[in-house]
Design an enzyme around this catalytic site. Structure first.
Site, PDB file in Angstrom:
ATOM      1  CB  CYS A 174      -0.939  -0.004   1.206  1.00  0.00           C
ATOM      2  SG  CYS A 174      -2.002   1.448   1.256  1.00  0.00           S
ATOM      3  CB  CYS A 203      -0.869   2.538   3.980  1.00  0.00           C
ATOM      4  SG  CYS A 203      -2.268   1.818   3.129  1.00  0.00           S
ATOM      5  CG  ASP A 204       2.931   1.228   4.522  1.00  0.00           C
ATOM      6  OD1 ASP A 204       2.385   1.725   5.521  1.00  0.00           O
ATOM      7  OD2 ASP A 204       2.800   0.036   4.198  1.00  0.00           O
TER       8      ASP A 204
END
Ligand code: FAD
Ligand code: NAP
Length: 314
Positions: free
Chosen positions: A134, A137-138
């Site tokens: 992701c 997300c990261d």
């Protein structure tokens, strides 16, 4: 007794929820194990949802959908469904993770799909410590640093473009020399200065220390190897459908599925089991798009309304 149980709250499930409730069904529950919105909420940018222009993330796109459904009476249960079975009366039993059950006249399965593991050494060991699926997300953890992206489909290339805006450099590792992604996306990747294409190369091993990933070894198709020293590796190598809820105690499925485990449906999203419908990424030949998942959800919902009406009036 529920009129309809919707399993999964991504674009397919939420649209099914909107159409069933707005279409007159009084008792509809949507079971979603996490936040509603589905996998598109992991996408940093969506530019192919009709009518939506400008820079918009998947999260932004999905934000208003649950509220719209709830306005028409959709009940959202935050719970994981572990099994769907059919009882002697022809009704469905929905079993949740905590062991509680719900009975429903009809079910729409919208459990979507999950990112696949690429299968290289260290992938599981370093998952969440430098290996990610992701970028939204990261990606921020690697601001100003170099990262590797693995894959040659739409997801890999789109997320490589996203990461290229945050990171100093993106190595795009792909096992062939042509991509599956849309031509426009390929053009954008090729025109991005800080994306280096590492083609004809497959991931072999991610290595690191107790802090996390420090690099990856890739094997070239000609047999050579290359070490790329990066703290982050993003894998986008496709998805597996989430069909576990349809598994019965004897190992069979509640309805027909194909060799890949995708649910076989008609153009009306009906499965081989009366009263059971499937919509979105989980079905055969799914275009794997938000717009088509939403369309499937609407089609299934209209069928469910007719099915429940007949069940209640015979
Ligand atoms: P999903 O979105 O997968 O939703 C399924 C839901 O079911 C999830 O919320 C999950 O938590 C829930 N669930 C699963 N199992 C259970 C269970 N047992 N109990 C309870 N809940 C459960 N499409 C586009 O059109 N344009 C794009 O630009 C685009 N970009 C993408 C970028 C990324 C990074 C990814 C991963 C996908 C992208 N897609 C894009 C594809 C799109 O996101 C999917 O096709 C779409 O989300 C499928 O919707 P769905 O409702 O079928 O399933
Ligand atoms: P995908 O299209 O299946 O692509 C997966 C990629 O990973 C392929 O390039 C594949 O290589 C590679 N791969 C698979 N297994 C591998 C392994 N073990 N090691 C290394 N590489 C591996 O998956 P996706 O990109 O996630 O897309 C899934 C679906 O969602 C597609 O239908 C896509 O069009 C759709 N989607 C659409 C959008 C959009 O419309 N904007 C965005 C995202 C996703 P090969 O090419 O050699 O097989």
């Amino acid at each position: 007794m529920l009129d309809c149980a919707i399993i999964g709250g991504g674009p397919a499930g939420l649209t099914a929820g909107l159409y069933t409730t707005r279409g007159g069904l009084a008792k509809v529950s949507m079971f979603e194990k996490g936040m509603p919105g589905g996998q598109i909420t992991q996408s940093s940018e969506i530019e192919n949802y009709p009518g939506v222009t400008g820079d918009i993330s998947g999260m932004d796109l999905m934000m208003p959908w649950p509220e719209q459904c709830q306005k028409f009476g959709l009940k959202h249960e935050m719970a994981e469904v572990v099994a769907i079975t059919k009882n002697a009366e022809g009704n469905f039993i929905i079993t949740l993770g905590d062991g509680t059950t719900h009975e429903a006249l009809s079910v729409i399965v919208c459990t979507g799909s999950t990112p696949r593991r690429a299968g290289f050494i260290g992938e599981d060991e370093f998952f969440g410590r430098g290996v990610s699926t992701c970028a939204t997300c990261d990606g921020f953890f690697y601001k100003g640093k170099e990262v590797v992206v693995i894959g040659g489909g739409d997801t890999a290339l789109e997320e490589a473009l996203h990461l290229a805006k945050i990171c100093s450099k993106v190595y795009l590792v792909h096992r062939r020399d042509t991509f599956r992604a849309a031509p426009n996306t390929i053009k954008r990747v090729e025109a991005t200065d800080n994306i280096e294409l590492v083609l004809n190369a497959s991931p072999q091993e991610v290595y690191g220390d107790k802090m996390g990933v420090t690099g990856i070894t890739v094997v070239m198709n000609d047999g050579g190897t290359r070490n790329i020293e990066v703290p982050g590796v993003f894998t986008f190598v496709g998805n597996d459908v989430n069909n576990g809820v349809l598994k019965q105690e004897d190992g069979s499925f509640l309805c027909d599925v194909n060799a890949q485990g995708e649910v076989i449906v008609t153009l009306s999203m009906a499965t081989s089991t009366p009263g059971l419908y499937a919509a979105g990424d989980i079905r055969i030949e799914a275009p794997k798009q938000v717009v088509s998942a939403a369309g499937d959800g609407a089609v299934a919902a209209l069928q469910v309304i007719a099915y429940v009406d007949e069940k209640l009036h015979v």
